[in-house]
Design a protein around this motif. Structure first.
Motif, short mmCIF file in Angstrom:
data_model
loop_
_atom_site.label_atom_id
_atom_site.label_comp_id
_atom_site.label_asym_id
_atom_site.label_seq_id
_atom_site.Cartn_x
_atom_site.Cartn_y
_atom_site.Cartn_z
N ARG A 1 -55.41 -10.76 16.45
CA ARG A 1 -55.58 -9.30 16.47
C ARG A 1 -54.65 -8.59 15.50
NH1 ARG A 1 -55.70 -8.53 23.10
NH2 ARG A 1 -57.21 -10.20 23.50
N HIS B 1 -55.44 -3.42 16.66
CA HIS B 1 -56.69 -3.99 17.15
C HIS B 1 -56.45 -4.73 18.46
CE1 HIS B 1 -59.33 -3.08 13.79
NE2 HIS B 1 -58.40 -3.49 12.93
N TYR B 2 -57.42 -4.69 19.32
CA TYR B 2 -57.26 -5.39 20.59
C TYR B 2 -58.35 -6.45 20.80
CZ TYR B 2 -60.50 -1.62 21.93
OH TYR B 2 -61.54 -0.73 21.98
N ASN B 3 -58.89 -6.95 19.68
CA ASN B 3 -59.76 -8.12 19.70
C ASN B 3 -59.67 -8.77 18.32
OD1 ASN B 3 -61.63 -10.06 20.48
ND2 ASN B 3 -62.96 -8.57 21.50
N SER C 1 -63.09 -5.20 13.24
CA SER C 1 -62.76 -6.11 14.33
C SER C 1 -63.90 -6.20 15.32
CB SER C 1 -61.48 -5.61 15.04
OG SER C 1 -61.27 -6.28 16.26
N ASP D 1 -63.46 -5.56 18.25
CA ASP D 1 -63.22 -4.52 19.24
C ASP D 1 -64.03 -3.27 18.94
OD1 ASP D 1 -61.98 -3.38 17.08
OD2 ASP D 1 -59.96 -3.41 17.92
N ARG E 1 -70.13 -4.74 17.39
CA ARG E 1 -68.94 -5.37 16.84
C ARG E 1 -69.05 -5.43 15.32
NH1 ARG E 1 -69.54 -10.88 19.96
NH2 ARG E 1 -71.69 -10.35 19.36
#
Length: 1207
Positions: free
Chosen positions: A234, A255-257, A275, A277, A300
């Motif tokens: 991430r 980013h969280y993914n 990303s 996310d 996505r």
């Protein structure tokens, strides 16, 4: 910062995207195995390529060749030619999914990486693998060439980023050398070793470790020694490298993914990353913090790339592809006479002298917004030397900047607002979109008035003159008066972005993404222009020609709606000013440029639109204007005769001559070309126009004896028929000889021909039936037979040739109207006017009878060619009809389909149509009268008698049979549906809108022009009678017919006023002036209104009514294009300003529309109590209700009726 979407497509998941370096094309590789080629400007799918088995992940265009490369899950690297739309070849060697493939910018190399943990370099010319880079211990997700150096960067799921040195490979494969046989064998063994153990020509230079999980992407900076990488941890990491080492600089967190892809902004210090996310994030390269986040609800992101030359980005997501920009590239600028003020890339306000080409930096606005968000608009105050600059940063900000030494300060005034423009010398208005508020402020930024406009919900504002602004909402444009705080006018037009005012402030060009709507200053629509490519800017020329730019073209537009391309642009520009053939513009990099253009085409079209034939002739003589596009334009606009005068190619001239009906010129050209197909065309068209003499010449050239004989038969030319019979006999053509003997009724010739052909029984029968007893006996003797052995059929009366009523071979048939010599005649008239025209002085007493003709000669705008007159039968007197009660309904004949099959043709006509003309054609005069009474209140049908008979006779043809039989009646139909379904038949109606316009209307205009106004008035009345019984093909033609009736009525009333004025005595000056003003106020053609207005101005000056003359002069300026008329109008206005009074007081409100009562010729206003004629629409005072209309003489004034019906 905002995402400006330029294109979006819906498809399956996009795994790879590539921009074409020069064309507006976009390649997308999809998860379903398809490759799509899009035109992102037009938003259209150009081509689809299928060649992979499984998802396609890598895609790239070649920088110069018509090639692209793709790699997919079928382990193949495919090379395509997009011109031939074919797969050229496949490069096989990878043993797992191919993730990325790309071309080298200089060498014929392709770089690919795969899940087989290798990176391969291919030579696409020799189709060999020249290097295999091994070292990664997991899937290689990404690989890219350095834009300048001999380096490759790669990213892998083994959590490393590697930098490879390929300088050895370049030296080995890019430098041409000759090899011995031993060297070639060594190289061959080396290639086998490379496949097994990896190449020594490409070595690892750096291994960058820092990611905690697999790395999905990596990229070089276009100019700096920086590398960026993104991974499943991430994070987006930034690396710096030198010749000897590389290290991590910083990490971008947010980013969280998994981060799928990341790139450097090619022109700004920014990083873009996408990303899983569902976000696209923009990072500050210097501070490594997030600047902006763009989020999609359900998709996505998988890929992002930038255009190699333009400021465009493309990203792929689950639902397709999106092309966007992060900033507006339109520079903020304002024009003041010949000085252009604009904000450059360094955020400095620059003044640029357009005439001298010099520039001067005045002040800086660097503190306005961030460094990567350019200013949006600039408004300039020339009186106070101030500028208002706005920006979208911080949710809308404006800054008031002093540009001269006396008002420049250390700290500029800055405040919140989406837009700010000057509306007066010491006032500016600030627009706040979220609150739908307009704040009127003085130069110290103090709010003086707050105006709420939430009912409109505008998106933007634009300057519209002192104290006025234009409000742009989602669906409307509104003209807003700031002083009165109200909307004065509005127009429905979606998503307007900009507005361009003409120099005289009479026209506005409203610009949206794909449309330009030209409107008047009161927001009345003039024309609309559509472009498939985005419209970027527009500017007006002095003669009300609009120049505008799209992404790649500079174009022009006329008020008539005609458009054309002036030149192609290398890059997008924004127009600032046009002067003559010089166009001044700004580029996207905020640099002023000058373009030299050729204005000939649009000046020619403008002259043609204004019917300025002198200018048209001058342009033809002084330029190379004639080309296929101009010829097509002239044909489309109905001016083939103009092109005919200047085209030199015989074939083109021949086609133009046929189109405009100039058969004499076509004959000369056919003799020059002398080809059979040309003579055949000439014969066909000349017969269509009724010119059988030229058709005869054409058939003679073609030696088409059969058609010549038939032509002589139809024209009654017996002498030439005899000659054709002799020619056929000499040619030995028995069939032609027999036909000619039938045409001439030469029975002896037929008998001789049958004998020669050994057809003696037919010869005997022919001789016997035609009374040739001696010849019959001779034939009988030759056959050794007697008469009693022959059984003869019953013989009727001898055939005789029909008597010729009137020989037509001496002159041509009634000709179809043509535009022959129109241009020459109109041009000759124009030149004569230029010779005899003199400045018009104020008329003196005793000139009232001659002034009309003098004014007409000085000002006449060229009319259409005079149509040929047709003979008409004289009407008989005493045609009495009964009055029809209004409440009696017209009963149409009805029948079910079964019974309708047996109905007569005329009964079907009455059954199928409620129109009076169709009932007249069927012979149902009483039903037609009822229909007219119900529709237009008709009570006196005597004026319509000729029209009734004309319609009835034209709907049928009588074919003569034998003497003892009645003629065969053939009914003429007008609708195509009747060819397949007899039940839908409708009768042919003589005359339509086009024929009335070409004949009666043009004759009436000509009589008006010749000052024969009594005859013109009668012809306009006759035209009303014809039009009310005319049938339209569609609703548009029906509206045209109704409009033409209104125009005829206006002319009748206007000419009645002028005739009444001429019959008056000199002492009643007031009444004469009123009639003259009513004549001038009538709704007539501009050329005729010009004549009437000049007469009224002259009479007003004669009576010393200078104020009235000035008002009429202003009206004249609005409608005339004649220079002498404009001079007369300006003189009248000048004298009215000096002496603003009237000697004879008139009870006329010049600020309101005025027209005349058709009976008393007194003045009426729209608000006056009045009644109208239901047929022609003439207005009357209430006391005339129930009387017969003075204009049409058919309907009662004020009668109740349903309205005109033509369709």
């Amino acid at each position: 910062m905002q995402m400006l979407t330029k294109f979006e497509s819906k498809s399956s998941r996009a795994k790879g995207i590539a921009f074409h370096p020069t064309q507006p094309w976009l390649l997308t590789s999809l998860h379903n195995g398809t490759i799509q080629l899009w035109d992102y400007r037009m938003g259209t799918l150009l081509e689809r390529f299928d060649g992979h088995d499984g998802p396609v992940r890598g895609i790239a265009f070649h920088p110069t060749q018509p090639l692209f490369v793709s790699g997919g899950d079928d382990y193949k690297v495919n090379v395509w030619n997009y011109k031939t739309k074919k797969l050229l070849f496949s490069l096989c060697g990878h043993m797992d999914y191919v993730r990325v493939c790309t071309f080298h910018h200089e060498y014929p190399w392709i770089l690919s990486c795969s899940d087989d943990q290798t990176i391969r370099i291919w030579n696409w010319q020799s189709r060999n693998c020249i290097a295999i880079l091994t070292g990664h211990s997991h899937y290689v997700m990404c690989a890219a060439f350095h834009p300048k150096e001999d380096l490759i960067v790669s990213a892998s799921l083994d959590q490393t980023v590697r930098v490879w040195d390929i300088s050895g490979l370049r030296k080995k494969h890019a430098t041409p050398i000759s090899l011995s046989l031993e060297d070639q064998l060594t190289q061959s063994h080396s290639s086998i070793s490379n496949d097994l153990f990896g190449s020594t020509d490409a070595v690892v230079k750096f291994v960058l470790e820092g990611h905690d999980r697999g790395v999905n992407w990596c990229a070089f900076h276009p100019t700096l020694p920086l590398i960026i990488s993104a991974g499943d941890d991430r994070l987006v990491k930034l690396w710096r490298m030198t010749a000897s080492k590389a290290w991590q600089v910083d990490t971008c967190r947010g980013h969280y993914n998994n981060v799928s892809c990341c790139i450097f902004h090619p022109y700004q210090d920014l990083i873009l990353s996408v990303s899983e996310d569902k976000t696209l994030r923009v990072w500050d390269l210097n501070r490594r913090v997030a600047v902006k986040t763009f989020r999609r609800e359900n998709d996505r992101f998988w890929f992002i790339t930038c255009h190699p030359k333009l400021n465009l980005f493309a990203t792929g997501h689950d639902s397709g592809v999106m092309v966007f920009k992060l900033e507006r590239e339109r520079p903020a600028y304002a024009l003041n006479i010949n000085t252009l003020f604009y904000v450059n890339k360094e955020k400095s306000i620059v003044s640029y002298d357009l005439m001298r080409g010099t520039s001067n930096a005045l002040d800086s606005v660097k503190e306005l917004g961030s460094s990567w968000i350019p200013p949006r608009t600039l408004s300039y105050n020339p009186a106070e030397k101030l500028a208002l600059v706005t920006s979208t940063a911080d949710e809308g900000t404006y800054e008031l900047v002093g540009l001269s030494n006396r008002n420049k300060s250390d700290t500029n005034i800055r405040d919140k607002g989406d837009n700010a423009i000057f509306v007066a010398r010491n006032r500016f208005v600030v627009f706040k979109k979220e609150e739908s508020v307009l704040e009127l402020k003085d130069l110290s930024n103090k709010t003086t008035k707050v105006l709420q406009v939430d009912s409109i919900k505008p998106n933007d504002i634009c300057y519209a003159g002192v104290g006025n602004i234009l409000l742009f909402s989602e669906n409307h444009v509104c003209l807003y008066d700031l002083q009165r705080a109200k909307i004065t006018n509005s127009l429905k037009f979606r998503k307007v972005k900009y507005a361009a005012w003409s120099h005289d402030n009479s026209q506005i060009a409203l610009l949206s993404k794909h449309y330009i709507k030209i409107v008047t200053k009161d927001l009345k629509e003039v024309t609309t222009i559509h472009e498939t490519i985005r419209i970027k800017s527009a500017i007006w020329q002095d003669n009300n020609i609009l120049l505008y730019t799209t992404l790649d073209h500079l174009k022009f537009a006329l008020l008539s709606g005609d458009t054309g391309i002036i030149q192609t642009l290398e890059s997008t520009v924004y127009l600032t000013k046009v002067k003559g053939s010089t166009v001044y513009a700004l580029t996207r990099s905020a640099e002023p440029i000058t373009l030299e253009i050729d204005p000939t085409e649009y000046l020619f079209k403008l002259a043609l639109l204004k019917k300025d034939y002198e200018k048209v002739l001058q342009l033809f003589q002084t330029s190379d204007l004639i080309g296929q596009s101009i010829i097509s334009y002239l044909q489309k606009k109905g001016y083939p005769e103009i092109a005919l005068q200047f085209v030199e190619d015989p074939s083109t001239r021949f086609e133009l001559a046929l189109e405009c009906g100039n058969m004499s010129v076509a004959l000369d050209l056919a003799r020059t070309i002398d080809r059979p197909e040309v003579w055949s065309r000439l014969a066909s068209e000349s017969l269509n126009y009724g010119n059988h003499r030229i058709a005869e010449v054409a058939y003679q050239k073609l030696r088409n004896f059969e058609r010549l004989s038939f032509l002589y038969l139809t024209t009654g030319n017996q002498d030439k028929l005899q000659k054709m019979a002799a020619i056929a006999e000499k040619r030995g053509d028995y069939l032609s000889t027999f036909h000619n003997s039938l045409y001439t009724n030469d029975a002896e010739q037929r008998v001789r021909l049958l004998v020669q052909c050994n057809m003696k029984p037919l010869a005997y029968l022919t001789a016997k039936s035609n009374g040739l007893e001696e010849i019959a006996n001779e034939i009988l003797a030759e056959t050794d037979m007697t008469e009693d052995k022959i059984k003869m059929p019953t013989l009727g009366a001898r055939f005789t040739t029909p008597t010729v009523v009137k020989s037509t071979f001496e002159e041509n048939w009634p000709l179809k109207s043509s535009s022959e010599a129109t241009f020459e005649r109109l041009l000759q008239e124009k030149m004569e006017q230029l010779i005899i025209q003199e400045p018009m002085d104020m008329v003196t007493a005793g000139e009232s009878e001659d002034e009309f003709q003098d004014t007409e000669q000085a000002l006449s705008d060229d009319e259409e060619a005079e149509a040929l007159e047709q003979d008409e039968e004289q009407a008989e007197d005493g045609w009495e009809v009964e009055d029809i009660p209004l409440d009696e309904e017209l009963v149409a004949i009805t029948a079910d389909d079964a019974s309708a099959v047996n109905l007569e043709e005329v009964d079907l006509w009455k059954r199928n149509s409620p129109l009076a003309a169709d009932h007249i054609a069927a012979g149902d005069f009483e039903g037609a009268m009822k229909a007219l009474n119900q529709q237009v209140g008709a009570v006196n049908f005597a004026p319509l008698k000729d029209r009734f008979l004309e319609i009835f006779q034209a709907a049928r043809v009588y074919a003569p049979m034998f003497d003892t039989l009645e003629p065969l009646t053939v009914y003429l139909r007008r609708n195509k549906e009747s060819e397949f379904d007899r039940l839908k038949t409708l009768p042919f109606i003589a005359r339509n809108y086009s024929s009335c316009e070409a004949n009666e209307l043009s004759d009436a205009y000509r009589l008006f022009k010749e000052n024969k106004i009594t005859e013109a008035r009668e012809l306009f009345i006759k035209l009303i009678h014809i039009l009310i019984l005319t049938v339209a093909e569609d609703k548009e033609e029906a509206e045209n017919l109704s409009t033409l009736i209104d125009e005829c009525r206006s002319y009748v009333v206007a000419l009645s006023c002028e005739l009444a004025r001429r019959e008056m005595k000199d002492e009643d000056a007031k009444r004469a002036l009123e009639l003259s003003v009513l004549f001038a106020a009538a709704n007539m053609q501009p050329v005729h209104s010009t004549i009437a207005l000049r007469l009224a101005i002259n009479l007003a000056h004669k009576q010393k009514n200078f104020k009235t003359a000035a008002f009429l002069g202003k009206r004249l300026l609005e409608i005339t294009s004649s220079e002498s008329a404009k001079q007369a109008a300006n003189r009248a206005i000048l004298l009215g300003d000096r002496n603003p009074h009237d000697e004879v007081e008139l009870d006329i409100d010049f600020n309101s529309e005025i027209y005349a009562c058709a009976a008393s010729l007194s003045i009426l206003y729209p608000s006056s109590s009045q009644v109208t004629c239901p047929l022609c629409g003439a207005a009357y005072l209430p006391k005339y209700a129930g009387q017969l209309c003075c204009v049409c003489k058919v309907s009662n004034v004020g009668a109740t009726a349903r309205g005109r019906r033509f369709f």
